[in-house]
Design a protein around this motif. Structure first.
Motif, PDB file in Angstrom:
ATOM      1  N   SER A 153      48.486  -4.244  13.377  1.00  0.00           N
ATOM      2  CA  SER A 153      47.432  -4.813  14.213  1.00  0.00           C
ATOM      3  C   SER A 153      47.207  -6.285  13.872  1.00  0.00           C
ATOM      4  CB  SER A 153      46.140  -4.016  13.987  1.00  0.00           C
ATOM      5  OG  SER A 153      45.020  -4.834  14.134  1.00  0.00           O
TER       6      SER A 153
ATOM      7  N   SER B  30      38.521  -2.717  16.800  1.00  0.00           N
ATOM      8  CA  SER B  30      39.356  -2.997  15.619  1.00  0.00           C
ATOM      9  C   SER B  30      39.310  -1.821  14.651  1.00  0.00           C
ATOM     10  CB  SER B  30      38.896  -4.274  14.924  1.00  0.00           C
ATOM     11  OG  SER B  30      38.947  -5.341  15.827  1.00  0.00           O
TER      12      SER B  30
ATOM     13  N   VAL C 156      36.482 -11.277  16.024  1.00  0.00           N
ATOM     14  CA  VAL C 156      36.239 -10.122  16.895  1.00  0.00           C
ATOM     15  C   VAL C 156      34.773  -9.708  16.866  1.00  0.00           C
ATOM     16  CG1 VAL C 156      38.618  -9.283  16.708  1.00  0.00           C
ATOM     17  CG2 VAL C 156      36.900  -8.373  15.150  1.00  0.00           C
TER      18      VAL C 156
ATOM     19  N   THR D 142      40.272 -11.733  13.163  1.00  0.00           N
ATOM     20  CA  THR D 142      40.411 -12.581  14.349  1.00  0.00           C
ATOM     21  C   THR D 142      41.508 -12.033  15.256  1.00  0.00           C
ATOM     22  OG1 THR D 142      41.947 -13.989  13.099  1.00  0.00           O
ATOM     23  CG2 THR D 142      39.652 -14.706  13.211  1.00  0.00           C
ATOM     24  N   ASP D 143      41.359 -12.337  16.556  1.00  0.00           N
ATOM     25  CA  ASP D 143      42.362 -11.847  17.506  1.00  0.00           C
ATOM     26  C   ASP D 143      43.548 -12.818  17.585  1.00  0.00           C
ATOM     27  OD1 ASP D 143      41.599 -14.009  19.045  1.00  0.00           O
ATOM     28  OD2 ASP D 143      40.442 -12.835  20.481  1.00  0.00           O
ATOM     29  N   GLY D 144      44.435 -12.581  18.530  1.00  0.00           N
ATOM     30  CA  GLY D 144      45.641 -13.395  18.674  1.00  0.00           C
ATOM     31  C   GLY D 144      45.345 -14.864  18.955  1.00  0.00           C
TER      32      GLY D 144
ATOM     33  N   VAL E 203      44.682  -8.189  14.332  1.00  0.00           N
ATOM     34  CA  VAL E 203      43.371  -8.444  13.726  1.00  0.00           C
ATOM     35  C   VAL E 203      43.395  -8.173  12.222  1.00  0.00           C
ATOM     36  CG1 VAL E 203      40.982  -7.595  13.670  1.00  0.00           C
ATOM     37  CG2 VAL E 203      42.111  -7.988  15.858  1.00  0.00           C
TER      38      VAL E 203
END
Ligand SMILES: NC(=O)c1ccc[n+]([C@@H]2O[C@H](COP(=O)([O-])OP(=O)(O)OC[C@H]3O[C@@H](n4cnc5c(N)ncnc54)[C@H](O)[C@@H]3O)[C@@H](O)[C@H]2O)c1
Length: 370
Positions: free
Chosen positions: A348, A338, A131, A124-126, A350
């Protein structure tokens, strides 16, 4: 710095023709300096030669156990069952963190081997958004199977299966098949999609539109409509119900055997497609069946009480495989940024997010497995 590497393993599940890495994405990794190993696989929708031609190294089918431990192994579905410790970092759908059957044994293999599971569902992103996901094509294919089963029910008055399904060459081919089997009947078909605002839900709605179901006959429900809690009469009042929710807390069931039996002969519903497939989840909102169906046998009958019209459930857990080309393209394209960050995964968001979920769950698994 050593050249970054990635190993694409083959899938072993029958009918699984999808991949997390298409030749197009592999090419981009190679161009970025990656050493990409690809297991030879006749089942994958893309040919081995397509990977070779973009600079990947072809290796033997199912040979990832021989890869150096430093190389992350990319796949889609769970690994074949075994007690062997897992020494590599693996990227795949583990189906572990909602305590699905066998979850703690799978995680214990990582604990015993020192590898890490980066579950594709938890990249998952921020903002916490996934993703890459197959949801759209799961809903799309699920709705199509529902339409095929429904068409078969109508034409055979009870001899009721979609027959043996197999992956289609394209979305268009699947749409045409469903259209062809439904024919004129499509006009008066009524459907309900729950979870309609999500990825799977949008795919299901898209399929129904593309085969020609009238817009006013496509009911779209999400959180607001189920807030008061089931069971829901509205589910029994449509021909096809598609469940597409993402279940993350305990909710009252959407329907029950007793509720369905109570409707007797006055039930319109003939097919449920349970795209969410939370069959082994303790909070399953459709506790009316308990097996996953397959492409070879797409439906299971529900106990609806003696003398009542049959009710079929489709609970295939690899629905996007019905349209493997488009599903792989979308997923792989979304995953690529990613993958390019893999070599610096300790920095990272993610990859760190996925690792955090792994660490939390592995503790629990180890306590259970001892
Ligand atoms: N069968 C398959 O082959 C297959 C493939 C991919 C995904 N899935 C599963 O499908 C499910 C949905 O995935 P997604 O990517 O569409 O998720 P998503 O998060 O994009 O969408 C889920 C939707 O469900 C809604 N929702 C959640 N709880 C609800 C409730 N109680 N009532 C009504 N709506 C509710 C959410 O608001 C959201 O709109 C997941 O469980 C996923 O694992 C199955």
């Amino acid at each position: 710095m050593a050249r970054p590497s990635l190993w694409l393993r083959c899938e072993t599940k029958q009918f699984e023709r999808r991949t997390a890495l298409t030749p197009d994405s592999a090419k981009k990794l190679v161009e970025a300096g990656f050493h990409v190993y690809v297991e030879r696989d006749k089942q994958r929708i893309f040919k081995d030669a397509e990977y070779e031609s973009v600079g990947c190294n072809l290796v033997d089918h199912s040979s990832w156990t021989t890869a150096p431990n430093s190389i992350p192994i990319l796949g889609l579905k769970e690994l074949p069952e075994s007690a062997l410790p897992l020494t590599h970092d693996h990227i795949h759908f583990g189906h572990c963190y909602k305590k699905q059957s066998g979850w703690s044994q799978h995680l214990a293999r990582f604990y015993n081997g020192g590898g890490t599971l980066y579950d594709l569902e938890y990249l998952t992103d921020g903002q916490g958004r996934r993703v890459a996901a197959f949801g759209f094509h799961a809903g799309f294919a699920g709705a199509a199977v529902g339409a095929l089963v429904f068409a078969s029910r109508r034409s055979n008055e009870g001899a009721v299966d979609a027959g043996e399904l197999a992956p289609f060459e394209s979305e268009e081919a699947l749409v045409n098949e469903a259209k062809g089997r439904l024919g004129e009947k499509i006009r008066d078909v009524n459907v309900l999609v729950i979870g309609a605002l999500g990825r799977c839900g949008r795919g299901a709605v898209d399929l129904f539109r593309r085969v020609g179901v009238n817009e006013e006959n496509i009911k779209k429900w999400d959180m607001a409509e189920t807030a008061q809690g089931g069971p829901f009469q509205e589910i029994l009042d449509v021909d096809i119900f598609v469940n597409c929710i993402y279940l993350n807390l305990k909710i009252p069931p959407f329907t029950t055997n007793q509720f369905i039996a109570g409707a007797g002969q006055n039930r319109r519903l003939s097919v449920i497609v349970d795209v969410s497939c939370d069959t082994t989840n303790p909070f399953n909102p459709l506790p009316i069946y308990n097996i996953s169906t397959t492409f070879a046998k797409p439906t299971v009958l529900v106990d609806v009480g003696d003398g009542n019209p049959p009710l079929h459930v489709v609970s295939i857990d690899q629905l996007p495989s019905l349209v493997p080309r488009e599903a792989s393209h979308q997923f792989s394209t979304d995953l690529l940024p990613s993958l390019l960050e893999l070599p610096s995964r300790r920095k990272s968001v993610v990859w760190l997010n996925a690792e955090k979920v792994f660490r939390e769950n592995i503790q629990l698994a180890v306590e259970i497995e001892g």
